[in-house]
Design a protein around this motif. Structure first.
Motif, PDB file in Angstrom:
ATOM      1  N   ALA A 128      -3.087   3.371  -3.068  1.00  0.00           N
ATOM      2  CA  ALA A 128      -4.391   3.937  -2.154  1.00  0.00           C
ATOM      3  C   ALA A 128      -3.974   5.416  -1.704  1.00  0.00           C
ATOM      4  O   ALA A 128      -2.607   5.639  -1.498  1.00  0.00           O
ATOM      5  CB  ALA A 128      -4.429   3.183  -0.812  1.00  0.00           C
ATOM      6  N   LYS A 129      -4.651   6.320  -1.817  1.00  0.00           N
ATOM      7  CA  LYS A 129      -4.466   7.755  -1.790  1.00  0.00           C
ATOM      8  C   LYS A 129      -4.880   8.100  -0.101  1.00  0.00           C
ATOM      9  O   LYS A 129      -4.282   9.295   0.268  1.00  0.00           O
ATOM     10  CB  LYS A 129      -5.456   8.586  -2.595  1.00  0.00           C
ATOM     11  N   ASN A 130      -5.603   7.142   0.439  1.00  0.00           N
ATOM     12  CA  ASN A 130      -5.991   7.460   1.804  1.00  0.00           C
ATOM     13  C   ASN A 130      -5.915   6.229   2.649  1.00  0.00           C
ATOM     14  O   ASN A 130      -5.879   5.090   2.047  1.00  0.00           O
ATOM     15  CB  ASN A 130      -7.276   8.539   1.971  1.00  0.00           C
ATOM     16  N   GLY A 131      -6.218   6.450   4.068  1.00  0.00           N
ATOM     17  CA  GLY A 131      -6.186   5.243   4.885  1.00  0.00           C
ATOM     18  C   GLY A 131      -7.336   4.180   4.828  1.00  0.00           C
ATOM     19  O   GLY A 131      -7.111   3.092   4.884  1.00  0.00           O
ATOM     20  N   LEU A 132      -8.472   4.879   4.279  1.00  0.00           N
ATOM     21  CA  LEU A 132      -9.854   4.110   4.174  1.00  0.00           C
ATOM     22  C   LEU A 132      -9.556   3.029   2.964  1.00  0.00           C
ATOM     23  O   LEU A 132      -9.854   1.782   3.049  1.00  0.00           O
ATOM     24  CB  LEU A 132     -11.029   4.959   4.099  1.00  0.00           C
ATOM     25  N   ASP A 133      -9.128   3.729   1.911  1.00  0.00           N
ATOM     26  CA  ASP A 133      -8.924   2.701   0.737  1.00  0.00           C
ATOM     27  C   ASP A 133      -7.772   1.918   1.009  1.00  0.00           C
ATOM     28  O   ASP A 133      -8.140   0.497   0.314  1.00  0.00           O
ATOM     29  CB  ASP A 133      -8.485   3.840  -0.421  1.00  0.00           C
ATOM     30  N   ALA A 134      -6.933   1.989   1.836  1.00  0.00           N
ATOM     31  CA  ALA A 134      -5.682   1.231   2.097  1.00  0.00           C
ATOM     32  C   ALA A 134      -6.335   0.103   2.695  1.00  0.00           C
ATOM     33  O   ALA A 134      -6.077  -1.398   2.460  1.00  0.00           O
ATOM     34  CB  ALA A 134      -4.573   1.821   2.825  1.00  0.00           C
ATOM     35  N   LEU A 135      -7.251   0.107   3.883  1.00  0.00           N
ATOM     36  CA  LEU A 135      -7.754  -0.753   4.592  1.00  0.00           C
ATOM     37  C   LEU A 135      -8.594  -1.743   3.578  1.00  0.00           C
ATOM     38  O   LEU A 135      -8.848  -2.867   3.890  1.00  0.00           O
ATOM     39  CB  LEU A 135      -8.504  -0.277   5.807  1.00  0.00           C
ATOM     40  N   ASP A 136      -9.379  -0.922   2.929  1.00  0.00           N
ATOM     41  CA  ASP A 136     -10.444  -1.813   1.859  1.00  0.00           C
ATOM     42  C   ASP A 136      -9.418  -2.907   1.005  1.00  0.00           C
ATOM     43  O   ASP A 136      -9.750  -3.822   0.851  1.00  0.00           O
ATOM     44  CB  ASP A 136     -10.924  -0.792   1.107  1.00  0.00           C
ATOM     45  N   LEU A 137      -8.347  -2.307   0.377  1.00  0.00           N
ATOM     46  CA  LEU A 137      -7.433  -2.865  -0.486  1.00  0.00           C
ATOM     47  C   LEU A 137      -6.907  -4.368   0.619  1.00  0.00           C
ATOM     48  O   LEU A 137      -6.654  -5.146  -0.041  1.00  0.00           O
ATOM     49  CB  LEU A 137      -6.266  -2.355  -1.174  1.00  0.00           C
ATOM     50  N   PHE A 138      -6.648  -4.000   1.595  1.00  0.00           N
ATOM     51  CA  PHE A 138      -5.696  -4.998   2.478  1.00  0.00           C
ATOM     52  C   PHE A 138      -6.661  -5.929   2.693  1.00  0.00           C
ATOM     53  O   PHE A 138      -6.641  -7.155   2.919  1.00  0.00           O
ATOM     54  CB  PHE A 138      -5.515  -4.189   3.742  1.00  0.00           C
TER      55      PHE A 138
END
Length: 225
Positions: free
Chosen positions: A32-42
Protein backbone atom coordinates in the motif's frame (compact mmCIF):
# COMPACT_ATOMS: atom_id res chain seq x y z
CA UNK A 1 -0.23 -21.49 4.47
CA UNK A 2 2.36 -18.70 4.44
CA UNK A 3 1.81 -15.61 6.60
CA UNK A 4 0.74 -12.44 4.81
CA UNK A 5 2.66 -9.20 5.37
CA UNK A 6 1.23 -5.78 4.50
CA UNK A 7 3.93 -3.21 3.71
CA UNK A 8 2.64 0.38 3.89
CA UNK A 9 5.26 2.74 2.47
CA UNK A 10 4.92 5.67 0.06
CA UNK A 11 8.54 5.45 -1.16
CA UNK A 12 8.48 2.98 -4.04
CA UNK A 13 12.12 1.90 -3.79
CA UNK A 14 11.98 1.15 -0.06
CA UNK A 15 8.71 -0.71 -0.44
CA UNK A 16 10.02 -2.85 -3.32
CA UNK A 17 13.26 -3.72 -1.52
CA UNK A 18 11.38 -4.79 1.60
CA UNK A 19 8.90 -6.73 -0.51
CA UNK A 20 11.70 -8.69 -2.19
CA UNK A 21 13.25 -9.67 1.15
CA UNK A 22 9.96 -10.90 2.58
CA UNK A 23 9.00 -12.79 -0.56
CA UNK A 24 12.42 -14.46 -0.66
CA UNK A 25 11.80 -15.55 2.92
CA UNK A 26 8.55 -17.24 1.87
CA UNK A 27 5.96 -14.68 2.94
CA UNK A 28 2.99 -13.44 0.95
CA UNK A 29 3.31 -9.67 0.54
CA UNK A 30 0.67 -6.99 0.02
CA UNK A 31 1.60 -3.37 -0.72
CA UNK A 32 0.00 0.00 0.00
CA UNK A 33 1.31 3.44 -0.92
CA UNK A 34 -0.85 5.37 1.53
CA UNK A 35 -2.99 5.03 4.61
CA UNK A 36 -6.33 4.79 2.85
CA UNK A 37 -5.16 1.90 0.65
CA UNK A 38 -3.72 0.20 3.75
CA UNK A 39 -7.02 0.37 5.62
CA UNK A 40 -8.89 -0.93 2.56
CA UNK A 41 -6.61 -3.98 2.30
CA UNK A 42 -6.81 -4.54 6.05
CA UNK A 43 -10.61 -4.54 5.95
CA UNK A 44 -10.86 -6.96 3.02
CA UNK A 45 -8.03 -9.43 3.53
CA UNK A 46 -6.49 -11.60 6.21
CA UNK A 47 -3.18 -10.02 7.26
CA UNK A 48 -0.74 -11.47 9.79
CA UNK A 49 1.61 -8.51 10.26
CA UNK A 50 1.74 -4.86 9.15
CA UNK A 51 4.84 -2.77 8.43
CA UNK A 52 3.62 0.80 8.64
CA UNK A 53 5.44 4.00 7.69
CA UNK A 54 4.58 7.04 9.82
CA UNK A 55 5.01 9.89 7.35
CA UNK A 56 2.67 9.35 4.41
CA UNK A 57 0.36 11.53 2.32
CA UNK A 58 -3.27 11.63 3.40
CA UNK A 59 -3.60 9.49 6.52
CA UNK A 60 -0.35 9.23 8.47
CA UNK A 61 0.84 6.03 10.11
CA UNK A 62 -0.34 7.06 13.56
CA UNK A 63 -3.91 7.47 12.35
CA UNK A 64 -3.81 4.17 10.48
CA UNK A 65 -2.41 2.39 13.54
CA UNK A 66 -5.12 3.85 15.78
CA UNK A 67 -7.91 2.76 13.41
CA UNK A 68 -6.53 -0.75 13.07
CA UNK A 69 -6.21 -1.08 16.85
CA UNK A 70 -9.90 -0.32 17.21
CA UNK A 71 -10.59 -3.63 15.46
CA UNK A 72 -7.54 -5.87 15.59
CA UNK A 73 -4.44 -6.88 17.57
CA UNK A 74 -2.46 -7.79 14.43
CA UNK A 75 1.28 -7.13 15.05
CA UNK A 76 2.40 -3.70 13.76
CA UNK A 77 5.95 -2.48 13.12
CA UNK A 78 6.20 1.28 12.69
CA UNK A 79 8.78 2.84 10.35
CA UNK A 80 10.01 6.30 11.30
CA UNK A 81 12.54 8.65 9.71
CA UNK A 82 13.20 10.25 13.08
CA UNK A 83 14.74 8.79 16.22
CA UNK A 84 12.62 11.09 18.37
CA UNK A 85 11.61 9.45 21.65
CA UNK A 86 8.23 11.21 21.54
CA UNK A 87 7.46 9.65 18.15
CA UNK A 88 8.34 6.22 19.49
CA UNK A 89 6.31 6.59 22.68
CA UNK A 90 3.30 7.87 20.71
CA UNK A 91 3.49 4.86 18.38
CA UNK A 92 3.55 2.45 21.30
CA UNK A 93 0.70 4.26 23.05
CA UNK A 94 -1.39 3.89 19.90
CA UNK A 95 -0.71 0.15 19.89
CA UNK A 96 2.41 -0.44 17.78
CA UNK A 97 4.40 -3.55 18.74
CA UNK A 98 7.81 -2.46 17.47
CA UNK A 99 9.49 0.32 15.53
CA UNK A 100 12.41 0.60 13.12
CA UNK A 101 14.22 3.86 12.38
CA UNK A 102 15.11 4.82 8.81
CA UNK A 103 17.50 4.17 7.20
CA UNK A 104 17.26 0.53 8.13
CA UNK A 105 18.58 -2.82 6.96
CA UNK A 106 15.88 -4.97 5.30
CA UNK A 107 17.51 -7.95 6.99
CA UNK A 108 16.90 -6.40 10.41
CA UNK A 109 13.31 -5.54 9.50
CA UNK A 110 12.75 -9.12 8.37
CA UNK A 111 14.28 -10.47 11.58
CA UNK A 112 12.06 -8.26 13.72
CA UNK A 113 8.96 -9.33 11.79
CA UNK A 114 9.87 -13.01 12.12
CA UNK A 115 10.30 -12.58 15.84
CA UNK A 116 6.84 -11.08 16.26
CA UNK A 117 5.23 -13.77 14.15
CA UNK A 118 7.06 -16.61 15.89
CA UNK A 119 6.11 -15.32 19.33
CA UNK A 120 2.50 -16.26 18.55
CA UNK A 121 3.55 -19.82 19.31
CA UNK A 122 4.41 -19.59 22.99
CA UNK A 123 6.88 -21.93 24.66
CA UNK A 124 4.09 -22.71 27.09
CA UNK A 125 2.19 -24.51 24.37
CA UNK A 126 5.13 -26.82 23.80
CA UNK A 127 4.91 -27.59 27.51
CA UNK A 128 1.19 -28.39 27.14
CA UNK A 129 0.28 -25.34 29.21
CA UNK A 130 -2.44 -23.47 27.38
CA UNK A 131 -3.75 -21.15 30.12
CA UNK A 132 -2.25 -18.92 32.79
CA UNK A 133 -4.61 -18.04 35.64
CA UNK A 134 -4.18 -15.74 38.63
CA UNK A 135 -7.12 -14.51 40.72
CA UNK A 136 -9.65 -13.10 38.20
CA UNK A 137 -7.08 -12.88 35.40
CA UNK A 138 -7.01 -15.59 32.72
CA UNK A 139 -4.58 -15.67 29.77
CA UNK A 140 -5.31 -18.18 27.00
CA UNK A 141 -2.08 -18.86 25.12
CA UNK A 142 -3.76 -20.71 22.27
CA UNK A 143 -6.33 -18.09 21.36
CA UNK A 144 -4.16 -15.13 22.47
CA UNK A 145 -7.06 -13.83 24.54
CA UNK A 146 -7.24 -12.31 28.01
CA UNK A 147 -10.18 -12.27 30.40
CA UNK A 148 -10.77 -10.49 33.70
CA UNK A 149 -13.62 -11.98 35.73
CA UNK A 150 -14.84 -13.60 32.53
CA UNK A 151 -14.84 -10.41 30.46
CA UNK A 152 -12.52 -10.24 27.44
CA UNK A 153 -10.07 -7.31 27.31
CA UNK A 154 -8.19 -6.29 24.18
CA UNK A 155 -4.38 -6.25 24.33
CA UNK A 156 -1.90 -5.58 21.56
CA UNK A 157 0.38 -8.42 20.52
CA UNK A 158 3.28 -7.02 22.56
CA UNK A 159 1.16 -6.30 25.63
CA UNK A 160 -0.07 -9.90 25.52
CA UNK A 161 3.47 -11.26 25.25
CA UNK A 162 4.68 -9.13 28.18
CA UNK A 163 1.78 -10.21 30.39
CA UNK A 164 2.22 -13.89 29.52
CA UNK A 165 5.97 -13.71 30.13
CA UNK A 166 5.52 -12.04 33.52
CA UNK A 167 2.86 -14.56 34.55
CA UNK A 168 5.02 -17.50 33.51
CA UNK A 169 7.70 -16.09 35.80
CA UNK A 170 5.40 -15.06 38.63
CA UNK A 171 7.05 -13.91 41.86
CA UNK A 172 10.37 -13.56 40.01
CA UNK A 173 11.91 -10.21 39.06
CA UNK A 174 12.14 -9.92 35.27
CA UNK A 175 14.48 -7.24 33.91
CA UNK A 176 13.68 -5.01 30.96
CA UNK A 177 16.57 -6.59 29.08
CA UNK A 178 15.11 -10.07 29.58
CA UNK A 179 11.74 -8.94 28.22
CA UNK A 180 13.37 -7.29 25.19
CA UNK A 181 15.32 -10.43 24.31
CA UNK A 182 12.24 -12.62 24.82
CA UNK A 183 9.87 -10.49 22.74
CA UNK A 184 12.04 -8.70 20.17
CA UNK A 185 15.27 -10.70 20.15
CA UNK A 186 18.93 -9.76 20.47
CA UNK A 187 18.83 -7.62 17.34
CA UNK A 188 16.61 -5.02 19.04
CA UNK A 189 18.43 -1.67 19.05
CA UNK A 190 15.82 0.52 20.72
CA UNK A 191 15.73 2.10 24.17
CA UNK A 192 14.77 -0.30 26.95
CA UNK A 193 12.60 2.47 28.41
CA UNK A 194 10.01 1.61 25.76
CA UNK A 195 9.15 -1.36 27.98
CA UNK A 196 7.86 1.20 30.50
CA UNK A 197 5.36 2.49 27.93
CA UNK A 198 4.06 -1.00 27.16
CA UNK A 199 3.75 -1.76 30.88
CA UNK A 200 1.85 1.49 31.48
CA UNK A 201 -0.58 0.70 28.65
CA UNK A 202 -0.98 -2.85 29.94
CA UNK A 203 -1.74 -1.67 33.47
CA UNK A 204 -4.35 0.78 32.19
CA UNK A 205 -6.17 -2.07 30.47
CA UNK A 206 -5.92 -4.47 33.43
CA UNK A 207 -7.77 -2.14 35.78
CA UNK A 208 -7.78 -3.47 39.36
CA UNK A 209 -5.61 -6.44 38.32
CA UNK A 210 -2.82 -3.99 37.42
CA UNK A 211 -1.55 -4.06 41.02
CA UNK A 212 -0.32 -7.60 40.37
CA UNK A 213 2.47 -6.14 38.20
CA UNK A 214 4.98 -4.63 40.60
CA UNK A 215 7.75 -2.23 39.61
CA UNK A 216 11.06 -3.18 41.20
CA UNK A 217 13.20 -0.03 41.23
CA UNK A 218 16.44 -0.30 39.23
CA UNK A 219 15.63 -3.96 38.52
CA UNK A 220 12.51 -4.54 36.43
CA UNK A 221 9.04 -5.96 37.09
CA UNK A 222 7.49 -8.81 39.02
CA UNK A 223 4.05 -10.43 38.65
CA UNK A 224 2.57 -11.43 42.01
CA UNK A 225 -0.39 -13.71 42.75
Amino acid sequence: MNETILIVEDEDILREISKDYFQDAGYEVLEAKNGLDALDLFERLNIDLIILDIMMPGLDGWTVCKRIREKSVVPIIMLTARSDDEDTVLGFELGADDYVTKPYSPKILLARAKRLLQSKFSESLRDNEDKLISNNLEVDLRSHSVKIAGLVISLTHTEFEILAYLMKNKNIVVTREQMIVKIWGYEYDGDDRTINTHIRNLRNKLGKQANQIKTIVRAGYRFED
